[in-house]
Scaffold this active site. Structure first.
Site, short mmCIF file in Angstrom:
data_model
loop_
_atom_site.label_atom_id
_atom_site.label_comp_id
_atom_site.label_asym_id
_atom_site.label_seq_id
_atom_site.Cartn_x
_atom_site.Cartn_y
_atom_site.Cartn_z
N ASP A 49 7.16 -5.22 3.17
CA ASP A 49 6.29 -4.20 2.61
C ASP A 49 5.84 -3.24 3.70
O ASP A 49 5.79 -3.58 4.88
CB ASP A 49 5.06 -4.84 1.97
CG ASP A 49 5.41 -5.75 0.80
OD1 ASP A 49 6.49 -5.56 0.21
OD2 ASP A 49 4.60 -6.64 0.49
N LYS A 50 5.46 -2.05 3.30
CA LYS A 50 5.05 -1.01 4.24
C LYS A 50 3.99 -1.50 5.22
O LYS A 50 4.09 -1.25 6.42
CB LYS A 50 4.52 0.20 3.46
CG LYS A 50 3.96 1.30 4.34
CD LYS A 50 3.37 2.43 3.51
CE LYS A 50 2.71 3.48 4.38
NZ LYS A 50 2.07 4.56 3.59
#
Length: 334
Positions: free
Chosen positions: A142-143
């Site tokens: 995830d970012k």
């Protein structure tokens, strides 16, 4: 019909009565995958009678469907001279540490500044297997999750590494700072995950008997350190679902600290901290700017040499600062 601004307008006929919205659009846009259409709907790029809706919305005759496709991504991501922490590199693969805030590969709204753009500049070429916008990407983070990512530089390496992941031969371990102290030392969470019905951007634990689209998900948690009001857990993935560690941690009642989606509403004040200490902890979490989740260990077999490979990476400074502060406060209270 297409307007001058590029918005496409479709009208449901009597023959479309009861049809799903995503299937309705897929039939009219054969060049676009149904999965992509679903992402457009979930991103609010599709409106049904002037309102955002869900992919499974059922149509009635006369309904108006508006679609504003996002601008097309470049056919090939471009190299960008972005600093990249590289732990290992040879002619076949590389292991890098992804920082917080960096998207793994280009996507609508994040067409540049991604790990792929940085890797292209650093390594020159990446495997071309997979979608054009994600060359070399074998798995993702995830970012705002930090840590180790494996990148394939050749097609041979990519194919072999993808097989290892499919066969669950690649071991990924995370460090998760979570709210509260679990009663267990070790726990195996076997709970399927699917998209939330109320918010399609979220994932949730589903009852497999009631949702055929839910996918099996298994996470092994181990309590590494009791930090008073928080705990440091090790999470070992047995499957690789979207947001898996974050969803399972919240499911067992211990959401990841700083998680804006699955830990929203949690704060230090809820755990009996004095006002000044609670404010300090909440400020540290805010400064971190994302969830305290770090992919710290990666183990796999080299796809060409067949040598066992294991890499570790320490948590980023912002996450470590919270851990150190919690340790110091716990020691002072003893």
């Amino acid at each position: 019909m297409e307007t001058a601004q590029g918005v496409k307008v479709y009208y449901a006929s009597p023959a479309d009565e009861g049809a799903r919205l995503d299937l309705f659009l897929a039939q009219r846009l054969p060049e676009v995958s149904r999965a992509q259409i679903q992402r457009w709907i979930e991103a609010g790029l599709v409106e049904l009678n002037g309102r955002s809706t869900k992919p499974n919305a059922r149509l009635r005759a006369g309904d108006e469907v508006y679609l504003e496709p996002p601008p097309p991504l470049p056919a090939e991501p471009q190299p960008e001279p972005i600093p990249l922490q590289v732990l290992y590199e040879d002619e076949h693969l590389a292991v890098v540490v992804k920082p917080r805030g960096m998207v793994t590969h280009p996507a609508p709204g994040a067409e540049s500044g991604t790990l792929v753009n940085a890797a292209l500049a650093r390594f020159g070429r990446l495997s071309s297997i997979g979608a054009p916008d994600r060359p070399g990407i074998v798995h993702r983070l995830d970012k705002d999750t930090t840590g180790l990512i494996l990148i394939a530089l050749t097609e041979q390496a990519h194919h072999a590494l993808a097989q290892q992941i499919q066969q669950r031969l690649v071991e990924r371990r995370y460090l998760a700072l979570v709210w509260g102290v679990p009663r267990f030392h070790r726990a195996l969470v076997d709970a399927p995950i699917g998209r939330s019905e109320s918010d399609r951007t979220r994932m949730s634990v589903k009852a497999a008997l009631h949702d055929p689209n839910a996918r099996p998900a298994v996470t092994e948690f181990e309590l590494r350190e009791n930090l008073g009001t928080c705990s440091l857990l090790e999470a070992r993935l047995h499957t690789g679902r979207t947001h898996q560690v974050r969803v399972h941690a919240a499911y067992i009642g211990h959401p990841v600290v700083g998680d804006p989606v699955y830990g929203a509403g949690r704060s230090a004040a809820q755990y009996g901290w004095k006002r000044a200490d609670a404010r300090t902890l909440d400020e540290l979490v805010t400064q971190m700017g994302g969830q305290a989740l770090h992919a710290y260990q990666l183990t796999f077999t080299h796809p060409v040499t067949t040598q066992p490979m294991r890499f570790t990476a320490e948590p980023p400074e912002d996450m470590q600062a919270i851990i150190d502060w919690l340790r110091s406060r716990k020691e002072e209270s003893l």
